[in-house]
Design a protein around this motif. Structure first.
Motif, PDB file in Angstrom:
ATOM      1  N   UNK A 135     108.164  -7.122 -27.075  1.00  0.00           N
ATOM      2  CA  UNK A 135     106.861  -6.813 -27.652  1.00  0.00           C
ATOM      3  C   UNK A 135     106.299  -7.913 -28.554  1.00  0.00           C
ATOM      4  N   UNK A 136     107.094  -8.547 -29.436  1.00  0.00           N
ATOM      5  CA  UNK A 136     106.503  -9.570 -30.309  1.00  0.00           C
ATOM      6  C   UNK A 136     105.832 -10.711 -29.561  1.00  0.00           C
ATOM      7  N   UNK A 137     106.261 -10.981 -28.339  1.00  0.00           N
ATOM      8  CA  UNK A 137     105.655 -12.070 -27.574  1.00  0.00           C
ATOM      9  C   UNK A 137     104.174 -11.820 -27.320  1.00  0.00           C
ATOM     10  N   UNK A 138     103.774 -10.574 -27.212  1.00  0.00           N
ATOM     11  CA  UNK A 138     102.397 -10.231 -26.880  1.00  0.00           C
ATOM     12  C   UNK A 138     101.509 -10.125 -28.113  1.00  0.00           C
ATOM     13  N   UNK A 139     102.068 -10.365 -29.278  1.00  0.00           N
ATOM     14  CA  UNK A 139     101.274 -10.387 -30.505  1.00  0.00           C
ATOM     15  C   UNK A 139     100.847 -11.819 -30.797  1.00  0.00           C
ATOM     16  N   UNK A 140      99.607 -11.997 -31.198  1.00  0.00           N
ATOM     17  CA  UNK A 140      99.132 -13.331 -31.557  1.00  0.00           C
ATOM     18  C   UNK A 140      99.733 -13.746 -32.889  1.00  0.00           C
ATOM     19  N   UNK A 141      99.728 -15.058 -33.118  1.00  0.00           N
ATOM     20  CA  UNK A 141     100.289 -15.555 -34.373  1.00  0.00           C
ATOM     21  C   UNK A 141      99.449 -15.122 -35.578  1.00  0.00           C
ATOM     22  N   UNK A 142      98.194 -14.800 -35.359  1.00  0.00           N
ATOM     23  CA  UNK A 142      97.376 -14.302 -36.466  1.00  0.00           C
ATOM     24  C   UNK A 142      97.922 -12.960 -36.953  1.00  0.00           C
ATOM     25  N   UNK A 143      98.264 -12.094 -35.993  1.00  0.00           N
ATOM     26  CA  UNK A 143      98.830 -10.797 -36.346  1.00  0.00           C
ATOM     27  C   UNK A 143     100.220 -10.956 -36.949  1.00  0.00           C
ATOM     28  N   UNK A 144     101.042 -11.784 -36.301  1.00  0.00           N
ATOM     29  CA  UNK A 144     102.412 -11.981 -36.776  1.00  0.00           C
ATOM     30  C   UNK A 144     102.433 -12.608 -38.166  1.00  0.00           C
ATOM     31  N   UNK A 256     101.231 -21.047 -35.165  1.00  0.00           N
ATOM     32  CA  UNK A 256     102.204 -20.548 -36.136  1.00  0.00           C
ATOM     33  C   UNK A 256     102.053 -21.243 -37.479  1.00  0.00           C
ATOM     34  N   UNK A 257     102.085 -22.573 -37.455  1.00  0.00           N
ATOM     35  CA  UNK A 257     102.047 -23.332 -38.708  1.00  0.00           C
ATOM     36  C   UNK A 257     100.710 -23.148 -39.417  1.00  0.00           C
ATOM     37  N   UNK A 258      99.632 -23.211 -38.661  1.00  0.00           N
ATOM     38  CA  UNK A 258      98.296 -23.133 -39.271  1.00  0.00           C
ATOM     39  C   UNK A 258      98.080 -21.801 -39.979  1.00  0.00           C
ATOM     40  N   UNK A 259      98.625 -20.729 -39.430  1.00  0.00           N
ATOM     41  CA  UNK A 259      98.425 -19.409 -40.033  1.00  0.00           C
ATOM     42  C   UNK A 259      99.425 -19.088 -41.132  1.00  0.00           C
ATOM     43  N   UNK A 260     100.464 -19.874 -41.279  1.00  0.00           N
ATOM     44  CA  UNK A 260     101.476 -19.576 -42.296  1.00  0.00           C
ATOM     45  C   UNK A 260     101.490 -20.576 -43.456  1.00  0.00           C
ATOM     46  N   UNK A 261     101.065 -21.807 -43.194  1.00  0.00           N
ATOM     47  CA  UNK A 261     101.227 -22.797 -44.256  1.00  0.00           C
ATOM     48  C   UNK A 261     100.048 -22.803 -45.220  1.00  0.00           C
ATOM     49  N   UNK A 262     100.222 -23.521 -46.327  1.00  0.00           N
ATOM     50  CA  UNK A 262      99.182 -23.680 -47.341  1.00  0.00           C
ATOM     51  C   UNK A 262      99.414 -25.010 -48.038  1.00  0.00           C
ATOM     52  N   UNK A 263      98.524 -25.360 -48.940  1.00  0.00           N
ATOM     53  CA  UNK A 263      98.601 -26.675 -49.579  1.00  0.00           C
ATOM     54  C   UNK A 263      99.890 -26.878 -50.369  1.00  0.00           C
ATOM     55  N   UNK A 264     100.518 -25.788 -50.815  1.00  0.00           N
ATOM     56  CA  UNK A 264     101.737 -25.915 -51.607  1.00  0.00           C
ATOM     57  C   UNK A 264     102.916 -26.429 -50.793  1.00  0.00           C
ATOM     58  N   UNK A 265     102.868 -26.277 -49.460  1.00  0.00           N
ATOM     59  CA  UNK A 265     103.995 -26.680 -48.604  1.00  0.00           C
ATOM     60  C   UNK A 265     103.583 -27.768 -47.615  1.00  0.00           C
ATOM     61  N   UNK A 266     102.504 -28.483 -47.884  1.00  0.00           N
ATOM     62  CA  UNK A 266     102.091 -29.572 -47.006  1.00  0.00           C
ATOM     63  C   UNK A 266     103.194 -30.616 -46.853  1.00  0.00           C
ATOM     64  N   UNK A 267     103.938 -30.842 -47.899  1.00  0.00           N
ATOM     65  CA  UNK A 267     104.953 -31.903 -47.866  1.00  0.00           C
ATOM     66  C   UNK A 267     106.069 -31.608 -46.878  1.00  0.00           C
ATOM     67  N   UNK A 268     106.307 -30.335 -46.561  1.00  0.00           N
ATOM     68  CA  UNK A 268     107.381 -29.974 -45.629  1.00  0.00           C
ATOM     69  C   UNK A 268     106.868 -29.235 -44.398  1.00  0.00           C
ATOM     70  N   UNK A 269     105.626 -28.753 -44.438  1.00  0.00           N
ATOM     71  CA  UNK A 269     105.120 -27.925 -43.349  1.00  0.00           C
ATOM     72  C   UNK A 269     103.995 -28.518 -42.542  1.00  0.00           C
ATOM     73  N   UNK A 270     103.387 -29.600 -43.033  1.00  0.00           N
ATOM     74  CA  UNK A 270     102.289 -30.212 -42.290  1.00  0.00           C
ATOM     75  C   UNK A 270     102.848 -30.954 -41.083  1.00  0.00           C
ATOM     76  N   UNK A 271     102.386 -30.593 -39.876  1.00  0.00           N
ATOM     77  CA  UNK A 271     102.908 -31.164 -38.640  1.00  0.00           C
ATOM     78  C   UNK A 271     101.798 -31.921 -37.913  1.00  0.00           C
ATOM     79  N   UNK A 272     102.135 -32.523 -36.778  1.00  0.00           N
ATOM     80  CA  UNK A 272     101.190 -33.394 -36.083  1.00  0.00           C
ATOM     81  C   UNK A 272      99.942 -32.634 -35.648  1.00  0.00           C
ATOM     82  N   UNK A 273     100.097 -31.426 -35.134  1.00  0.00           N
ATOM     83  CA  UNK A 273      98.935 -30.683 -34.643  1.00  0.00           C
ATOM     84  C   UNK A 273      97.981 -30.310 -35.766  1.00  0.00           C
TER      85      UNK A 273
END
Length: 320
Positions: A135-144, A256-273
């Motif tokens: 079931x989790x596969x059918x949920x969008x990352x916005x919902x998750x 996933x990253x765009x909906x979970x990260x914030x400026x406080x974790x840019x140093x470890x969470x900012x990725x190429x996309x």
């Protein structure tokens, strides 16, 4: 004269046999089935091959008003600027580290899940468990992401409520540089492990049951059967999936990253996309963002070739 007439009569029947040996005859024979591929072929041509034309932007100083052909050529200038930026190499490191964690911890998860499901003998429980994990596969990352933001909330999230009950201080998991990467890995496994296990379950159905019966007669326990029958039978599929996973190690899950990260974790969470998104769509540096994407895709292709070569040398399984 009779021999000539006999040879002439034999020619019409011999000619189709010659045609049947040609490869084109097989395509003509199954022409109606091949017509079913036309929508897929059109899709890939329109949405995957035609956009390759836009790669030219990476080598130009693209101006929207001038168009792709009207913009001036700058050669490799954007790539030189890209490799000179410390911010890009930080994003590159983040991408590789997060992808490596997902490969190490996430890749074995569907294999283990498939083996566990294969060992379950209660059919009703097996079906329910499969449904729950799919079931989790059918949920969008916005919902998750919304679910896990609430789940890990430092004020009322269940995890921090339990930590406070144990006398510990609440942790803001999504704003802590020490916890953000583990959260990405955990959420990725939770969402994708069940769906990815389908491939391995399909491979397990092809194992001859007589092998398990013979092993049981010889006194092999459950773990011994998994070790000497199940896992060796999965090696071809595991190898192919590992090659694909290695080829996509430079890629990341933007949603996933765009909906979970914030400026406080840019140093470890900012990725190429996400970096490309900010540079290209937010900052409107289209040429620079295209050069980032082109570099990522070329590197992914090289990693795929290397992974396939190593796999062929190790166990003789590969993509080609």
């Amino acid at each position: 004269m009779a021999d000539l007439q006999h040879a002439a009569a034999a020619k019409p029947s011999a000619f189709p046999r010659i045609l049947k040996k040609r490869p084109l005859y097989r395509y003509w024979k199954y022409r109606y089935l091949l017509l079913m591929f036309i929508p897929a072929i059109v899709y890939y041509i329109v949405f995957h091959y035609m956009p390759i034309y836009g790669i030219l932007i990476a080598f130009k100083n693209y101006k929207f008003s001038q168009g792709i052909w009207g913009s001036s050529w700058v050669g490799l200038e954007h790539f030189r600027d890209l490799f000179a930026l410390e911010s890009f190499w930080q994003v590159f490191r983040n991408t590789m580290i997060i992808s490596f964690y997902k490969l190490v911890f996430g890749f074995p998860a569907p294999i283990i899940l498939a083996i566990l499901l294969n060992e379950v003998r209660l059919v009703a429980f097996k079906r329910v468990f499969q449904t729950v994990t799919y079931m989790p596969h059918f949920l969008s990352w916005i919902v998750v992401s919304g679910m896990f933001i609430q789940f890990f909330s430092p004020s009322g999230g269940p995890v921090n409520v339990v930590l406070q009950m144990l006398g510990m201080k609440p942790i803001y998991f999504l704003a802590d540089v020490n916890w953000f990467r583990p959260v990405l890995v955990i959420t990725d496994i939770w969402k994708g492990a069940g769906w990815s296990s389908i491939i391995y379950l399909a491979a397990l159905t092809g194992i001859n049951p007589e092998l398990y019966e013979a092993a049981t007669v010889d006194g092999a326990g459950r773990f011994a059967r998994i070790r000497y029958i199940t896992l060796p039978s999965l090696v071809p599929v595991i190898t192919i999936m590992l090659i694909f996973a290695a080829g996509s190690i430079i890629n990341d899950d933007f949603d996933q990253v765009f909906n979970l990260y914030n400026t406080a974790v840019y140093s470890v969470g900012d990725v190429i996309s996400t970096y490309t998104y900010r540079k290209g769509l937010v900052g409107m540096e289209y040429s620079f963002a295209t050069s980032v994407g082109l570099f990522k895709n070329v590197l992914a292709f090289l990693i795929l070739l290397i992974a396939n070569t190593i796999a062929k040398k190790v166990n003789d399984y590969g993509l080609w």
